[in-house]
Design an enzyme around this catalytic site. Structure first.
Site, PDB file in Angstrom:
ATOM      1  N   LYS A 295      15.666  56.643  39.669  1.00 14.76           N
ATOM      2  CA  LYS A 295      15.640  57.698  41.030  1.00 14.76           C
ATOM      3  C   LYS A 295      14.755  56.872  41.934  1.00 14.76           C
ATOM      4  CE  LYS A 295      17.685  61.335  39.635  1.00 14.76           C
ATOM      5  NZ  LYS A 295      19.036  61.937  40.283  1.00 14.76           N
TER       6      LYS A 295
ATOM      7  N   GLU B 221      14.670  68.645  45.837  1.00  6.84           N
ATOM      8  CA  GLU B 221      14.792  69.364  44.668  1.00  6.84           C
ATOM      9  C   GLU B 221      14.633  68.489  43.463  1.00  6.84           C
ATOM     10  OE1 GLU B 221      18.074  66.930  44.393  1.00  6.84           O
ATOM     11  OE2 GLU B 221      17.563  68.037  46.178  1.00  6.84           O
TER      12      GLU B 221
ATOM     13  N   SER C 166      19.297  54.787  32.239  1.00  6.58           N
ATOM     14  CA  SER C 166      18.749  55.294  33.537  1.00  6.58           C
ATOM     15  C   SER C 166      17.273  55.803  33.643  1.00  6.58           C
ATOM     16  CB  SER C 166      19.657  56.477  34.224  1.00  6.58           C
ATOM     17  OG  SER C 166      19.580  57.629  33.137  1.00  6.58           O
TER      18      SER C 166
END
Length: 408
Positions: free
Chosen positions: A99, A121, A386
């Protein structure tokens, strides 16, 4: 496999209106149309600006810790069969997941646009932590909306966000998970768009976010392709990644679309195939609108989003990025389902055989690689790991203990 048709895919898609075939677009309230036009124009200008590019590269190298390495899972591969399993270690990014790749890009964009606040969010909390990190780095205010269910499951990440200076705003309506968090963040943005920017956490939302997040995440695939060639002398036979909204997957897939490599996205199968038991929108969804874009959507006969479930908070979203829907329809990418229990078996297998504690989201992709190995496949597979599982260990320990029931 029609990979040769994808040589210029990232240049050709999305169209100037934000479409990937029939999917995408920007379905916005009238007051936000000029706002998103401003974001689009700013991104298009800055993505070709040498100062912006060089600053982002410096951040990635000296702050994020890129490039992330590729790890060969020798013990796990030997245990399972002949297929060699490799991991792209996005869990080794600063903040523990992929991210940060787009959050630092979005934070830098906000800075160049003169915004003073970022709104977002989060589901699993990794996007929230990464964005709170970007806000602290660039000196911006930060509001993170998070469903109460996810707040309870992801307590470590909630603490991290608050320590980084972000305001974590609980969402208590509906199912109290990711979809409701997006609803609330978007409503807040409607009131503050003049001074704030909404930093979407995946390749979803109105144009230009599916394009912008994909481009920021493409560093994963660019690195992985070069690294894998250096390690093995060739391309991977298969690559795979988990798909909720789909940002980590698009980051990896983007560099391999024109190659003769099989590409597989892994959806959350949850606990069953009935509505409300899974979040596999590519497998079970139909074309519909959600959060300002058109894609495949799990919806009822009134075109309302249906309840979804995944043990992974970052995957429990009723739709998916429009580019994934396009790639599925085109036949270039195949999408498979992994359920909660198979994902948890993979979680404990990676812990015990490789000394890596993965995020539950990433465990879905590891589980698919394990499935292929057990089926007797040869060659190699590259899995996008990830994120790391620090955020999940309290929840997992409460539910599964040390995983004694999972043996391979």
């Amino acid at each position: 496999m029609n990979h040769k048709n994808f040589e210029n895919h990232s240049k050709n898609f999305p169209t100037k209106d934000g479409y990937f075939g029939e999917y995408g677009g920007a379905f916005l309230p009238p007051e936000l149309i000029p706002v998103f036009k401003e974001i689009t124009e700013a991104y298009q200008e800055l993505s070709n600006n040498a100062d912006f590019i060089n600053e982002l590269r410096t951040i990635r190298k000296n702050f994020q810790g890129r490039p992330t390495p590729i790890h060969h899972c020798r013990r796990l591969s030997k245990k399972l069969g002949k297929l060699q399993i490799y991991l792209k270690r996005e869990d080794l990014n600063h903040t523990g997941a992929h991210k940060i790749n787009h959050c630092m890009g979005e934070g830098l964009l906000a800075k160049y646009m003169g915004k003073t606040k970022i709104i977002a969010e989060t589901g699993a909390g990794q996007h929230g932590v990464a964005l709170a990190t970007a806000a602290a780095y660039f000196g911006l205010e930060c509001d993170i909306y998070m469903g109460e269910v996810d707040i309870a499951k992801q307590h470590p990440n909630v603490v991290r966000m608050k320590m980084l200076g972000a305001q974590v705003i609980p969402v208590s309506h509906g199912l109290k998970t990711l979809k409701e968090a997006v609803d609330s963040a978007f409503e807040a943005y409607l009131k503050e768009y003049k001074t704030a920017i909404y930093c979407i956490g995946s390749v979803v939302g109105p144009h230009p976010f599916p394009m912008m997040v994909r481009d920021f995440q493409s560093v994963i695939g660019t690195e992985a392709r070069m690294q894998f060639m250096e390690i093995t002398g060739g391309l991977p036979d298969k690559i795979c990644a988990c798909v909720g909204g789909g940002s980590n997957a698009m980051g990896l897939f983007s560099a391999f679309l024109a190659d003769p490599t099989e590409i597989i996205g892994i959806e959350p199968g949850g606990t069953g195939s009935n509505p409300g038991e899974h979040a596999a929108s590519l497998t079970h969804g139909t074309s519909g609108l959600l959060h300002g874009f058109k894609s495949l959507l799990l919806q009822d006969d009134k075109n309302e989003p249906m309840p979804v479930h995944s043990i992974a908070s970052g995957l429990d979203y009723p739709s998916v990025g429009p580019e994934h829907a396009f790639l599925k329809d085109s036949g270039r990418v195949n999408y498979e389902i992994v359920d909660d229990e198979e994902a948890m078996e993979a979680f404990f297998a990676l812990c015990r055989y490789e000394g890596i504690i993965p995020a539950i989201e990433s465990s879905h992709a590891v589980a698919y690689a394990m499935r292929c190995a057990r089926a007797g496949e040869f060659g190699n597979i590259l899995v996008n790991l990830s994120g790391r599982g620090d955020k999940d260990i309290d929840y997992i320990y409460e539910k599964y203990g040390t995983g004694a029931k999972f043996t391979i």
